[in-house]
Every structure is written in structure tokens, then in C-alpha cells.
Design a protein around this motif. Structure first.
Motif, short mmCIF file in Angstrom:
data_model
loop_
_atom_site.label_atom_id
_atom_site.label_comp_id
_atom_site.label_asym_id
_atom_site.label_seq_id
_atom_site.Cartn_x
_atom_site.Cartn_y
_atom_site.Cartn_z
N HIS A 127 10.44 -0.72 6.18
CA HIS A 127 10.28 -2.17 6.31
C HIS A 127 11.52 -2.88 5.83
CE1 HIS A 127 9.14 -1.62 2.04
NE2 HIS A 127 9.63 -2.85 1.88
N GLU A 128 11.73 -4.08 6.38
CA GLU A 128 12.81 -4.94 5.94
C GLU A 128 12.21 -6.30 5.60
OE1 GLU A 128 17.38 -6.19 7.14
OE2 GLU A 128 16.23 -4.74 8.32
N ILE A 129 12.73 -6.91 4.52
CA ILE A 129 12.21 -8.20 4.06
C ILE A 129 13.18 -9.30 4.48
CG2 ILE A 129 11.50 -9.56 2.06
CD1 ILE A 129 10.99 -6.88 0.60
N LEU A 130 12.66 -10.31 5.18
CA LEU A 130 13.44 -11.47 5.59
C LEU A 130 12.83 -12.72 4.98
CD1 LEU A 130 13.85 -10.71 9.42
CD2 LEU A 130 15.36 -10.03 7.54
N TRP A 131 13.68 -13.75 4.74
CA TRP A 131 13.20 -14.98 4.11
C TRP A 131 13.66 -16.22 4.88
CZ3 TRP A 131 9.76 -14.66 0.22
CH2 TRP A 131 9.69 -13.47 -0.51
N GLY A 132 12.79 -17.20 4.94
CA GLY A 132 13.16 -18.54 5.39
C GLY A 132 13.49 -18.65 6.86
N GLU A 133 14.12 -19.78 7.20
CA GLU A 133 14.47 -20.06 8.59
C GLU A 133 15.43 -19.02 9.16
OE1 GLU A 133 13.40 -22.27 10.74
OE2 GLU A 133 11.95 -23.14 9.34
N ALA A 134 16.40 -18.59 8.33
CA ALA A 134 17.35 -17.58 8.81
C ALA A 134 16.64 -16.28 9.15
CB ALA A 134 18.43 -17.33 7.75
N GLY A 135 15.68 -15.90 8.32
CA GLY A 135 14.91 -14.70 8.59
C GLY A 135 14.08 -14.82 9.85
N MET A 136 13.47 -16.00 10.04
CA MET A 136 12.66 -16.21 11.23
C MET A 136 13.51 -16.14 12.50
SD MET A 136 9.97 -19.32 11.95
CE MET A 136 9.34 -19.18 10.28
N ALA A 137 14.72 -16.74 12.44
CA ALA A 137 15.60 -16.72 13.60
C ALA A 137 16.07 -15.31 13.94
CB ALA A 137 16.81 -17.62 13.34
N ALA A 138 16.09 -14.43 12.94
CA ALA A 138 16.56 -13.06 13.15
C ALA A 138 15.47 -12.13 13.69
CB ALA A 138 17.12 -12.49 11.85
N LEU A 139 14.24 -12.60 13.76
CA LEU A 139 13.14 -11.71 14.18
C LEU A 139 13.35 -11.07 15.55
CD1 LEU A 139 9.97 -13.69 12.98
CD2 LEU A 139 10.93 -11.59 11.99
N PRO A 140 13.75 -11.82 16.58
CA PRO A 140 13.93 -11.15 17.89
C PRO A 140 14.93 -10.00 17.84
CG PRO A 140 13.87 -13.54 18.17
CD PRO A 140 13.93 -13.27 16.69
N ASP A 141 16.00 -10.16 17.05
CA ASP A 141 16.98 -9.08 16.94
C ASP A 141 16.37 -7.85 16.30
OD1 ASP A 141 19.73 -8.08 17.19
OD2 ASP A 141 19.74 -8.16 15.00
N HIS A 142 15.53 -8.04 15.30
CA HIS A 142 14.88 -6.90 14.65
C HIS A 142 13.91 -6.21 15.60
CE1 HIS A 142 16.21 -7.12 10.39
NE2 HIS A 142 16.51 -8.37 10.74
N VAL A 143 13.23 -6.97 16.44
CA VAL A 143 12.34 -6.35 17.43
C VAL A 143 13.16 -5.57 18.45
CG1 VAL A 143 10.63 -6.80 19.23
CG2 VAL A 143 10.55 -8.10 17.08
N ARG A 144 14.31 -6.11 18.86
CA ARG A 144 15.17 -5.38 19.78
C ARG A 144 15.62 -4.05 19.19
NH1 ARG A 144 17.01 -10.57 21.30
NH2 ARG A 144 18.52 -10.65 19.60
N ARG A 145 15.76 -4.01 17.87
CA ARG A 145 16.21 -2.80 17.19
C ARG A 145 15.06 -1.87 16.81
NH1 ARG A 145 20.38 -5.24 12.86
NH2 ARG A 145 18.35 -5.83 12.05
N GLY A 146 13.83 -2.21 17.22
CA GLY A 146 12.73 -1.26 17.05
C GLY A 146 11.56 -1.69 16.20
N ALA A 147 11.63 -2.86 15.54
CA ALA A 147 10.48 -3.31 14.76
C ALA A 147 9.31 -3.61 15.69
CB ALA A 147 10.83 -4.56 13.95
N THR A 148 8.11 -3.15 15.31
CA THR A 148 6.95 -3.34 16.18
C THR A 148 5.88 -4.23 15.55
OG1 THR A 148 5.91 -1.33 15.30
CG2 THR A 148 7.28 -1.10 17.30
N ALA A 149 6.14 -4.74 14.33
CA ALA A 149 5.17 -5.64 13.69
C ALA A 149 5.90 -6.57 12.74
CB ALA A 149 4.10 -4.84 12.94
N VAL A 150 5.40 -7.81 12.66
CA VAL A 150 5.91 -8.81 11.72
C VAL A 150 4.74 -9.27 10.86
CG1 VAL A 150 6.93 -11.10 11.45
CG2 VAL A 150 7.72 -9.59 13.30
N LEU A 151 4.89 -9.12 9.54
CA LEU A 151 3.86 -9.56 8.59
C LEU A 151 4.40 -10.77 7.85
CD1 LEU A 151 3.25 -6.50 9.18
CD2 LEU A 151 2.21 -6.40 6.92
N ALA A 152 3.80 -11.93 8.05
CA ALA A 152 4.26 -13.17 7.44
C ALA A 152 3.42 -13.50 6.22
CB ALA A 152 4.20 -14.32 8.45
N THR A 153 4.03 -14.20 5.25
CA THR A 153 3.33 -14.53 4.01
C THR A 153 2.46 -15.78 4.12
OG1 THR A 153 5.27 -15.74 3.20
CG2 THR A 153 5.06 -13.42 2.55
N SER A 154 2.39 -16.39 5.30
CA SER A 154 1.46 -17.51 5.51
C SER A 154 1.17 -17.63 6.99
CB SER A 154 2.03 -18.83 4.97
OG SER A 154 3.04 -19.33 5.83
#
Length: 323
Positions: free
Chosen positions: A201-228
């Protein structure tokens, strides 16, 4: 107007017993006290605040300081605290910090100046507020040593992590809003613990983290768990704009089970706080403190509940292997 004597006569107890049950003082069994409070509310009993103040030196009013009433979670919580307070014959004055630590301090000072008997506070993230001159109950998270009661945020995170790992996901993103928040840090730690050792797992924070989500999915992430749930809603928008479907391409979970979670498409997998139980515990604690009980245990955490909906599913490779 319904009087204490009327309630005592109808319940077959003494006036003193009724008074103790409604004020939270004296030795009255919890079952009897609850029956008396239930009858008093149904009969329309309203204590005289002036008489209470003259007799006890107390106003019968509590302060409730919330971090941001524009967040859909907090008006619901305020409503439950108000209902619990009414069952104790108490009123509530609400202060809104509006997301600002300085306003939080001003709200506390204002309520103390208005003569409240005690204050219940959900603190601004990253703050440890001082409540002067009156009893105070803090609702935050178990890792905060000053917290009296809270949802089990870490436990809720573990439920979500275990759910996603159980579906077969092995590369996951944990998305938090602000690393300064003790609540969100506890949720992230719980998620990571629930995923277990076999999931990266990788931990992302804030708007910058949210904007980076598509790139992480392109690199193989198959789930996003958000804190809210609010973060999950934002994450859904970023993923959709990048052409990714939930849950066909990437599973998504939130936290708190806000009302819009059921109307998202797909409906959001999340965890639910037992807000009613938290409010009732907080009211019981503050009334005992007002009555002079100083040695109350802190750190009580009320379990959260996993709510599985359509936004979480097996990862694409598992789905293909099963077909």
C-alpha cells in the motif's frame, strides 16, 4: 405544567427519586432512571432553569463545540447530543469552530461566559483545547490521551482493510485528507493493519494525493481506501475523469456512511459510526463530572460497522481468472 410530584405519583416513587433520576445524581438504578426520564419526556416535563440555578447553582445548559457544521457528519452528531441532553433534562448551546483553531478557543470562552455547566467538544484537527472552569468531555480518537469517548477509528479502518484484502486486492492506495488529523492517522493505521502483510500500500494525502490517483491506478493499484466519504466522492470524480470505472477498474471505499453514500453511483462501501451511542456516553460522562465524579476513565472507543455496497469488488485480474 407537569411537575416532579406528578411524575413521582405516576411512577410510584418519591419526588427525590425523580429529581435524582432527571439530574443524574443520587443512587437510582440506570433502568429506573431511564424509565423516569422516558416518562418525563413523553409527559412534556420541562425543568425550570431558574429554579435549578437557584437551588443548585447550575444552569442546566451544556455547551457543544463542533469543528465545522458544514461537514454533514457534525449536524447529525449535534442532533443526537441534543436528544441525549434532553433525556437528562438539559439544554444545549452550540458553538461552531468553522474549521479554525482560534474560533474554537473563542467558542469555548463564549460558552463558559454564558454560564454552561460543562462543555462537550469535538476538537479541531491537531489541537488539544483547554476548557477552563467547567467540566469538559473531548470526543476525538483513541490515540488522543485527552479523548473521553470516540468511534473506534482504527477498528473501522481495519474492517475496511480486511474487506479489501479479502476481495483479492494486492496493491492499494490509502487516501487521507490531512496528516495533521489524529482521527485520519488512526484510520490510515487501521486500514494498513487490516490489509495485512500480503498487500502493498501507498499513503497519499490531500489534493495532491487525490490528483495522483489515476497515475497510481495506471501503475497497478486496484483499490482506493479514503479516510472519509467526502474524500471518496472527490476520488471518484478524479478517477472517472481519467476514464476509470468503479468498481470494474478500481474499488473505492469511504468512511462515516454519510447520507450521500447511498446515492453515489455505484453506492459507496464505507463504515458507520454509532453516533447515538457516542452521544449518550458523552452525556453520561459530562453529567457525572458535573455531579463531582472526577475519576472517569478516558479513551472509550465505540466499534464501527462495515457497510458493504457496490463500489468494492474483486480486482480485475481476479474477475478475469474466475470467468
Amino acid at each position: 405544567m407537569i411537575s416532579l410530584k406528578h411524575i413521582a405519583r405516576e411512577m410510584g416513587v418519591s419526588t427525590a427519586t425523580v429529581s435524582n433520576a432527571l439530574s443524574g445524581k443520587g443512587r437510582v438504578s440506570s433502568a429506573l432512571a431511564e424509565r423516569i426520564r422516558t416518562y418525563a419526556i413523553s409527559a412534556g416535563y420541562r425543568p425550570s432553569s431558574a429554579a435549578r440555578a437557584l437551588k443548585t447553582g447550575q444552569s442546566g445548559i451544556l455547551g457543544l463545540v463542533m469543528p465545522d457544521l458544514t461537514n454533514p457528519l457534525f449536524p447529525s452528531f449535534a442532533r443526537h447530543v441534543s436528544v441525549a441532553a434532553e433525556s437528562h433534562g438539559l439544554g444545549i448551546l452550540i458553538g461552531d469552530s468553522r474549521g479554525d483553531a482560534a474560533r474554537q478557543g473563542a467558542a469555548i470562552s463564549h460558552l463558559v461566559g454564558r454560564g454552561v455547566d460543562g462543555i462537550i467538544i469535538v476538537p479541531q484537527k491537531g489541537t488539544s483545547p483547554v476548557i477552563p472552569r467547567v467540566p469538559g468531555v473531548v470526543i476525538n480518537t483513541r490515540s488522543d490521551p485527552r479523548s473521553t469517548v470516540s468511534a473506534d477509528h482504527g477498528g473501522g479502518g481495519r474492517l475496511l482493510g480486511a474487506h479489501i484484502a479479502g476481495l483479492g486486492h494486492r496493491q492499494v492506495v490509502l487516501l487521507g485528507g490531512d496528516a495533521i488529523s489524529e482521527v485520519q492517522r488512526d484510520r490510515v493505521r487501521g486500514m494498513a493493519g487490516g490489509l495485512g502483510d500480503g498487500v502493498s500500500h501507498e499513503i497519499l494525502w490531500g489534493e495532491a494525493g487525490m490528483a495522483a490517483l489515476p497515475d497510481h491506478v495506471r501503475r497497478g493499484a486496484t483499490a482506493v481506501l479514503a479516510t472519509s466519504d467526502l474524500l471518496a466522492l472527490g476520488a471518484h470524480s478524479h478517477l472517472s475523469r481519467a476514464g476509470y470505472r468503479v468498481p470494474e477498474d478500481v474499488s473505492l471505499t469511504g468512511f462515516d456512511d454519510l447520507p450521500f453514500a447511498t446515492v453515489m453511483h455505484p453506492a459507496l462501501t464505507t463504515t458507520a459510526q454509532n453516533v447515538e451511542a457516542i452521544a449518550e456516553y458523552a452525556l453520561g460522562a459530562i453529567t457525572r463530572m458535573i455531579a463531582g465524579e472526577d475519576d472517569l476513565p478516558g479513551g472509550h472507543a465505540i466499534p464501527m460497522r462495515l457497510v458493504v455496497r457496490a463500489s468494492s469488488a474483486a480486482p480485475p485480474d481476479v474477475c478475469r481468472d474466475a470467468s
